[in-house]
Structure formats: C-alpha cells, structure tokens
Scaffold this active site. Structure first.
Site, short mmCIF file in Angstrom:
data_model
loop_
_atom_site.label_atom_id
_atom_site.label_comp_id
_atom_site.label_asym_id
_atom_site.label_seq_id
_atom_site.Cartn_x
_atom_site.Cartn_y
_atom_site.Cartn_z
N ARG A 48 14.89 -9.13 -1.86
CA ARG A 48 15.52 -7.82 -1.79
C ARG A 48 14.29 -7.22 -2.38
O ARG A 48 13.46 -7.36 -2.76
CB ARG A 48 17.11 -7.93 -2.47
N GLY A 49 14.46 -5.44 -2.30
CA GLY A 49 13.47 -4.78 -2.35
C GLY A 49 12.41 -4.57 -0.67
O GLY A 49 12.08 -5.43 -0.09
N ALA A 50 12.78 -3.49 -0.66
CA ALA A 50 11.62 -2.99 0.71
C ALA A 50 10.83 -3.81 0.82
O ALA A 50 10.80 -4.11 2.07
CB ALA A 50 11.78 -1.44 0.39
N GLN A 198 21.06 -5.13 -9.95
CA GLN A 198 19.57 -5.41 -10.17
C GLN A 198 18.66 -4.66 -11.57
O GLN A 198 17.49 -5.45 -11.20
CB GLN A 198 18.17 -4.69 -8.06
N ASP A 239 13.66 3.34 -0.26
CA ASP A 239 13.86 2.11 0.46
C ASP A 239 13.47 2.91 2.71
O ASP A 239 13.41 1.88 3.68
CB ASP A 239 15.70 2.09 0.86
N ASN A 249 18.02 5.13 -1.09
CA ASN A 249 16.93 4.46 -2.17
C ASN A 249 18.78 3.91 -3.23
O ASN A 249 19.55 4.62 -2.49
CB ASN A 249 16.25 4.96 -3.56
O1 MRU Z 1 19.61 -3.72 -2.30
P1 MRU Z 1 18.57 -3.70 -2.46
O2 MRU Z 1 18.01 -4.73 -3.74
O3 MRU Z 1 17.42 -4.76 -1.50
O4 MRU Z 1 17.41 -2.31 -3.04
C1 MRU Z 1 16.67 -2.14 -3.29
C2 MRU Z 1 16.27 -1.01 -3.80
O5 MRU Z 1 16.66 -0.17 -3.96
C3 MRU Z 1 15.02 -0.64 -4.15
O6 MRU Z 1 14.31 0.23 -5.14
C4 MRU Z 1 13.81 0.17 -3.51
O7 MRU Z 1 14.16 -1.16 -2.26
C5 MRU Z 1 12.03 -0.10 -3.71
S1 MRU Z 1 11.51 -1.73 -4.19
C6 MRU Z 1 9.94 -1.11 -4.28
#
Ligand code: MRU
Length: 353
Positions: A48-50, A198, A239, A249
């Site tokens: 996960r994470g963008a 997270q 995101d 986000n």
């Molecule tokens: O649902 P997730 O864990 O994928 O969400 C991640 C986030 O919202 C992060 O803050 C975002 O992707 C930035 S990651 C560098």
C-alpha cells in the site's frame, strides 16, 4: 546504520512483496507470479502507499508479459491490455497506480508489432525503471522537505509515507528522517491512523528502525498537543493532488489541516509529481475509495463493534489546497497559488525525465 527497508523486490521475473498486513509483528514475503496475485496484493493492501502501488502495478504488467504464451504480437497486446485493465480496477484513489499503468501502456504501444518475447523484456525494463526512478524521487523529496522542517523540534505525521509506501526512503517521512540527520533534537508524533492503523503498525516500525525519538498517539490526541505548543509542523504524503492543490490523502488528513490552521502551525504535503493529476480542477472530482466495514468493526481482526453495525469507511479525505502551507515535489517546494506552481513543476519534471 540499519540497512534501508525495501518492501518490493524483483527477482528473476518474480515479484516479492513484504506482507504489510503482518507488520510489525512478522516479516513475511509474498511471491506474486501471476497478474491476479499482484492485483489481489494491491486490493488487500499487502502492499500500500501511492508510489508503492504504482510500482507494483508496473511489475504486475511485467509478470504477465514474461509469462505470456502468445506467439503473435496482436494476441500478446490483447493479453497485456487485459492485465492492465485488471490492475486499473484495484484501488481508485491514488493516481500513481494509473500513472504507472499508462506508462506501461505507452511502452506497449511503442513496441507494437515486434516479437512478444522482446516486448516482454522491454516491459520488464520499464517496470524496473519506474521502481528505480521512484527511489531517486524520494531522495529529492527528503532533501526539499528537510529544508522546510529545519529548526523544528516536534513534527507530526499521519499514515505511512516511508520506505514501506514507496520505492525509496519515502515522501513525508523521508523529509523527517533527512531533517533529523541535521538536527538531533527532532522528535516525531506518529498518528496511529484509524481504522487501518498504518501509523501504529508501519510508521512506528519505520521510525523505530531509523532510530528517531518518537511517540505513537491516537488520532484524537493531536488537537491537544497542538494547543500545548508541542507540534511545530505537520507533514503528510498524498494519493492525488489536483490542479488547485486539493489533496486526497489518508482519512484524517483534512482534520489535521484544519487543526493546523486553527493553531497557526505549518501544514506540508510531500509527494512526487507522479501523484499530480492536473486533469482534475478541484478535489470534488477525486474518487474516494470505500473499504470493507470490517476494517472499522474488527481492527486487526479484533472485534470492537457488532458484526452488523452500520459503518462508513472512506479510505481517504480531501484537504483543500488553501489549507496547505506548501507542497513538496521532487522539483522543489511549491507555494500557493498552486494552479500555476503545480503546472510549472510538472513541466519541469517532464523535461528532466
Ligand atoms: O490506504 P493506503 O495505506 O494505501 O494509504 C496511504 C496513504 O494515504 C499515504 O499517506 C499516501 O499514499 C502517501 S505514501 C508516500
């Protein structure tokens, strides 16, 4: 110095993902050797994470390409486009996923008519390039973000924006760790980030790994810390950032931005230009992912509400650009008005790519 965390590994045509749902208690690697396994790993948040899901999607196409049995270019193209379409359906909000898949599609189009085996090798190279480029972007984000945090004693962050969310050292978290190398007094407030935790599970794990002093807090503690003057700056990832600076986000980000405004605290967003979506004018156009109610009623599988309890579970919210003090991109720091600044940053990033 501890070795850097890297949650995505590509080994001889096979993708290995660090199973983030088991962190911080177990380090288990998941082997993804079909496009379906890659798609599911994105959906179920093994990864996960963008930026990380963008990189993973690129490898998903490479996995499909290297395993294709198609002998004719037309069949190969059809198969790849089916894989790209499957990966596009995994998660809707982070634009990095679509950016990476568009880039794989562009490569596929450019290779039109050549031997499938050659195309597969080129698609693999493209996926590796996306991964490596993201690592370099993180270094720049760390450098520019650290300049904004210079002199801060207490920095608050939300969700996970470090190595586990990217191909390198992170976005917002890279700014914090880079700033900490210059100021040994820097301390981090880590929001637990309900409902998926997270912050508690991943950011606390990463910050501990980097050796920085930190405290984990529940999301509802940040207002009182701000009131007591115990937060000098807030920095988060993104995101999707649209033309006017509105930023999607992790859910809870908007509340922090409002609180920051009320307490006169700078609120920063850090993201690579692969998170920009300038085709959308305002945040109202962003599709917000709704996730499984069980993430709210059963955090980490533990029941805290009745199974049939009605639940609202958006994974993200949108922070208006006007509440954001600055947006850190790999091209530098953008200040309002964002419409012009983001456009110029995107042009600059394309020119240097
Ligand atoms: O649902 P997730 O864990 O994928 O969400 C991640 C986030 O919202 C992060 O803050 C975002 O992707 C930035 S990651 C560098």
């Amino acid at each position: 110095m501890a070795s850097p965390l890297r949650p995505i590994r590509w080994e001889k045509g096979v993708l290995f993902l660090l199973e983030q749902r088991l962190l911080p208690f177990k380090e288990v690697w998941v082997k993804c050797d079909t496009v379906e396994k890659v798609a599911r790993a994105i959906e179920d948040m093994t990864v996960r994470g963008a930026p990380a899901i963008g990189i993973t999607a690129g490898y998903g196409v490479a996995v499909a390409a290297l395993r294709s049995k198609a002998k004719l270019p037309a069949f190969f193209k059809k198969e790849m486009e089916k894989s790209i379409a499957r990966l596009r359906k995994t998660r809707p909000t982070a634009v990095n996923l679509f950016w990476a898949l568009d880039r794989m599609q562009e490569k596929l189009d450019a290779l039109k008519g050549t031997r499938p085996a050659d195309q597969a090798r080129e698609l693999e190279k493209q996926a590796i390039a996306i991964h490596q480029e993201d690592e370099a972007l993180c270094d720049k984000l760390g450098k520019y973000g650290a300049q904004l945090l210079a002199g801060c004693r207490n920095v608050l962050t939300h969700c996970n924006t470090g190595a586990l969310a990217t191909g390198g050292d992170g976005t917002a978290l890279a700014a914090i760790t880079t700033a900490a190398k210059k100021s040994h007094k820097l301390h981090v407030w880590v929001d637990e980030t309900r409902p998926y935790l997270q912050g508690a599970r991943l950011t606390a794990y990463e910050v501990a790994h980097s050796g920085l002093p930190f405290h984990l807090i529940t999301d509802n503690m940040s207002a009182s810390l701000m009131k007591q003057g115990k937060v000098d700056a807030i920095i988060v990832g993104a995101d999707r950032i649209v033309a006017n600076g509105d930023t999607a986000n992790k859910i809870g980000t908007y509340a922090l931005a409002v609180l920051a405004k009320a307490h006169g605290i700078p609120f920063y967003v850090s993201a690579p230009t692969t998170t920009l979506d300038l085709s959308k004018k305002t945040g109202e156009e962003i599709v917000i992912e709704q996730r499984n109610p069980r993430e709210v009623t059963h955090p980490q599988g533990y029941p805290i509400a009745k199974e049939d309890c009605p639940v609202y579970n958006p994974a993200f919210d949108v922070t208006p650009g006007k509440l954001i003090t600055a947006i850190v991109l790999e091209t530098g720091v953008c200040r309002p008005p964002y419409i012009r600044a983001l456009k110029a940053a995107l042009t600059k990033s394309k020119a240097t790519r």
